[in-house]
Structure formats: structure tokens, C-alpha cells
Design an enzyme around this catalytic site. Structure first.
Site, PDB file in Angstrom:
ATOM      1  N   LYS A 168       0.860  -1.191   0.000  1.00 28.86           N
ATOM      2  CA  LYS A 168       0.000   0.000   0.000  1.00 28.86           C
ATOM      3  C   LYS A 168       0.889   1.231   0.000  1.00 28.86           C
ATOM      4  CE  LYS A 168      -4.130  -0.110   0.794  1.00 28.86           C
ATOM      5  NZ  LYS A 168      -5.281  -0.339  -0.122  1.00 28.86           N
TER       6      LYS A 168
ATOM      7  N   ASP B 241      -4.776  -3.607   2.263  1.00 28.99           N
ATOM      8  CA  ASP B 241      -5.544  -2.869   3.263  1.00 28.99           C
ATOM      9  C   ASP B 241      -5.034  -3.172   4.663  1.00 28.99           C
ATOM     10  OD1 ASP B 241      -8.016  -1.140   3.716  1.00 28.99           O
ATOM     11  OD2 ASP B 241      -8.450  -2.852   5.028  1.00 28.99           O
TER      12      ASP B 241
ATOM     13  N   PHE C  78      32.882  30.566 -12.358  1.00 29.00           N
ATOM     14  CA  PHE C  78      32.865  29.495 -13.355  1.00 29.00           C
ATOM     15  C   PHE C  78      33.604  29.984 -14.593  1.00 29.00           C
ATOM     16  CE2 PHE C  78      30.730  26.804 -16.661  1.00 29.00           C
ATOM     17  CZ  PHE C  78      31.262  25.596 -16.219  1.00 29.00           C
TER      18      PHE C  78
ATOM     19  N   ARG D 268      29.399  35.119  -9.261  1.00 26.41           N
ATOM     20  CA  ARG D 268      28.066  34.707  -9.698  1.00 26.41           C
ATOM     21  C   ARG D 268      27.250  34.163  -8.524  1.00 26.41           C
ATOM     22  NH1 ARG D 268      28.060  28.649 -12.451  1.00 26.41           N
ATOM     23  NH2 ARG D 268      29.173  27.586 -10.761  1.00 26.41           N
TER      24      ARG D 268
ATOM     25  N   ASN E 171      21.495  23.065 -11.243  1.00 28.37           N
ATOM     26  CA  ASN E 171      22.122  24.390 -11.161  1.00 28.37           C
ATOM     27  C   ASN E 171      21.063  25.415 -11.531  1.00 28.37           C
ATOM     28  OD1 ASN E 171      23.788  26.599 -11.131  1.00 28.37           O
ATOM     29  ND2 ASN E 171      25.421  25.640 -12.310  1.00 28.37           N
TER      30      ASN E 171
ATOM     31  N   HIS F 119      20.121  28.500 -12.550  1.00 23.12           N
ATOM     32  CA  HIS F 119      20.868  29.597 -13.161  1.00 23.12           C
ATOM     33  C   HIS F 119      20.241  30.955 -12.864  1.00 23.12           C
ATOM     34  CE1 HIS F 119      23.239  26.650 -15.250  1.00 23.12           C
ATOM     35  NE2 HIS F 119      22.191  26.159 -15.889  1.00 23.12           N
TER      36      HIS F 119
END
Length: 310
Positions: free
Chosen positions: A12, A58, A166, A183, A257, A259
Site C-alpha cells: 500500500k 488494506d 565558473f 556569480r 544548477n 541559473h
């Protein structure tokens, strides 16, 4: 017979159980979504339709709710262990039980000061607001002898507004991305970690403390890593947990990521410089998806590479 039966399981799924514990006027809440999957000697029900070995789904649902009352819910992991042990030990045809649990967190609502009385009470300790952060997850598997406990979280949104770069990446004729030296780094953390507790003979971890500490170390590593890539940050998050928590041997991350792109405001005569505080466009898709497993040295990986259904 031209076909044979392969792996099979039943149970279940998504039993929503809310357990309120009353400590005088102070109440505590555990809100779980529990899914039960059982497997074992179930060939006949598939080949002939005989239900002789079938515990009704059940019944598994009823067991979840009855156990919440009889045993309480100390932690998602402990509750799953109680359930898995019961299904395997009480039903001879059942050889393996897998319990998956999502836990939804609530935080107590801070009420007004004692000078502002409300229906005769100056302090309320039974009101909660659902946290809008992560969902805690657990998967407990038991085969009658060995345990596997995988815990973790999903949808934990985090952001560093600086200390992320980066650059120096491969560039070909299709590359248009500009190098970034300041960033935003943002992601929605999905993480699963595997405990090295596998037997009743071992000392069982404190599941609540372990989760809290793993989450804490994960966040500290995210915040304290000067990131040159999301991959680097991921590795630091995993390493921090494994080095700090001896009960955890393996952790796998899936990190989108999220952005954030600087908006070009030059057409309006505005300079949009990160050093002064910038305006960004938050893009929801497409997104980079960074995934990796971090292991204790000498440990074999067991967490599935695809965590979609984990």
C-alpha cells in the site's frame, strides 16, 4: 510455459499518517507519508490467482496506523524499522519488506507576548505552520537478517549570492556562455545517504540526531566553500558529512544548477554590476544537473545512480 515471473512486489503506497503526542499543554507532531512494498513467495497469486500467501494491502495500511498509535513515531527510520521487522517476521511467505517514508516538517507558531491574552491563555504550544523547506525521506529494507537504511532529503533550496565562479571550461564553436568571476550559486538539494548499520547486533544510530547533523554539515559546507564549480561544492558537502558522521558511509547528490543570469540593462542607460548589487533573471529551465556519489574510502557504492524512485 513461454514466460516466467520476474521480480515482483506489492503493498500500500502513500499512507498519510499524522501522530500527535501530547506532553501536557505542549503538543508534538509527526507527519509521514508511508509506502509499504512486500515481496517473497508470491508466484501462485500471479500464475493462478491464489491469494493464499497474500497479506491484503488494506492490512498493511491498517498496520501503519496501528503502529503509529502502539509504538509512536520516534523517527521516520525507527518507525520504518518497526514496520519492516513486523511484516517479515509475522508472515512466512514475506521474505523482504521495503518501507519508504517522506516526513513533512512543522514548526511551532510563536505567539504574542503574555500581555496579549487570547481566549484565556497567554501561551499557545499546540499551533504549527508547515515548513516550506525540504522534505525528509527514508527507505528501510529488511530481509529477515540484514537491514539497509537510506535516509536523506529533497527540495532543500539553497543559494550563495557570491563566492562562486565558473571559468576555464571547454569552448567550441557553439559556446556562448561568458566566464563568470562573481556569480550566484543556487540549487535544490536532493541527497540520499546510506548508514553502515546493517544488523541488530550493531549499535543503532540516533536517527533524529544523525539527520540533523548531516543536514547541518551539508549546509555548512555549501556556505563555507568558495566554489569554482557546483561539482566542487557537491564533493565538499558529501565529504563534510562522511568525515563528521561515522555512521554514514555513502551519500549521493542530485543538484540542479538554478541559473541566475545578469539582466542587460544597458538599453536603459543602467549599469548592472555585481560589485554594486545586481539584478538577475532566475531561469527555471533548462538547467544544468550535477550528480555524484561521495564514499568513505574502501566502501562499495549501493545507492542507485538514478534516485528518481528512491
Amino acid at each position: 510455459m513461454p514466460t516466467i515471473l520476474g521480480q515482483n512486489q506489492y503493498g500500500k503506497a502513500e499512507n498519510r499518517v499524522v501522530k500527535i503526542t501530547r506532553d501536557g499543554d505542549t503538543h508534538h507532531i509527526k507527519d509521514l507519508n508511508v509506502s509499504v512494498a512486500l515481496s517473497g513467495d508470491m508466484d501462485d497469486v500471479h500464475y493462478s490467482g491464489s491469494n493464499a500467501n497474500v497479506l491484503p494491502t488494506d492490512t498493511t495500511k491498517n498496520t501503519v496506523f496501528a503502529f503509529a498509535k502502539e509504538h509512536g513515531i520516534e523517527s521516520a527510520e525507527q518507525f520504518g524499522i518497526h514496520l519492516a521487522r513486523h511484516f517479515v517476521s509475522s508472515q512466512e511467505p514475506i521474505h523482504r519488506a521495503r518501507i519508504r517514508i517522506e516526513e513533512y516538517s512543522w514548526e511551532r507558531i510563536a505567539t504574542s507576548d503574555g500581555n496579549s491574552r487570547f481566549i484565556g491563555a497567554d501561551e499557545v504550544r499546540h499551533s504549527f505552520a508547515r515548513k516550506g523547506m525540504e522534505t525528509r525521506v527514508s527507505q528501510i529494507t529488511y530481509d529477515g537478517e540484514n537491514w539497509e537504511v537510506i535516509s536523506g532529503l529533497k527540495d532543500l533550496t539553497v543559494m550563495n549570492s557570491t563566492n562562486s565562479e565558473f571559468w576555464g571550461y571547454v569552448k567550441d564553436k557553439y559556446t556562448t556562455l561568458k566566464e563568470a568571476y562573481d556569480r550566484i550559486l543556487a540549487t535544490d538539494v536532493s541527497a540520499r545517504w546510506r548508514y553502515n548499520w546493517t544488523s541488530d547486533e550493531q549499535h543503532m544510530p540516533n536517527w533524529e540526531k544523525s539527520y540533523e547533523q548531516a543536514r547541518k554539515h551539508m549546509l555548512h559546507a555549501f556556505a563555507e566553500t568558495y566554489s569554482l564549480s557546483l561539482q566542487q561544492t557537491l564533493y565538499q558537502m558529501g565529504s563534510r558529512i562522511i568525515n563528521s558522521r561515522s555512521e554514514i558511509d555513502e551519500i549521493r547528490f542530485s543538484l540542479p544548477n538554478n541559473h541566475h543570469f545578469l539582466v542587460d540593462l544597458e538599453p536603459f542607460g543602467l549599469k548592472n554590476d555585481t560589485a554594486e548589487g545586481a539584478v538577475y533573471f532566475a531561469a527555471d529551465r533548462p538547467y544544468g544537473l550535477i550528480e555524484a556519489t561521495v564514499l568513505r574510502d574502501g566502501v562499495e557504492p549501493k545507492i542507485p545512480v538514478d534516485m528518481t524512485n528512491l
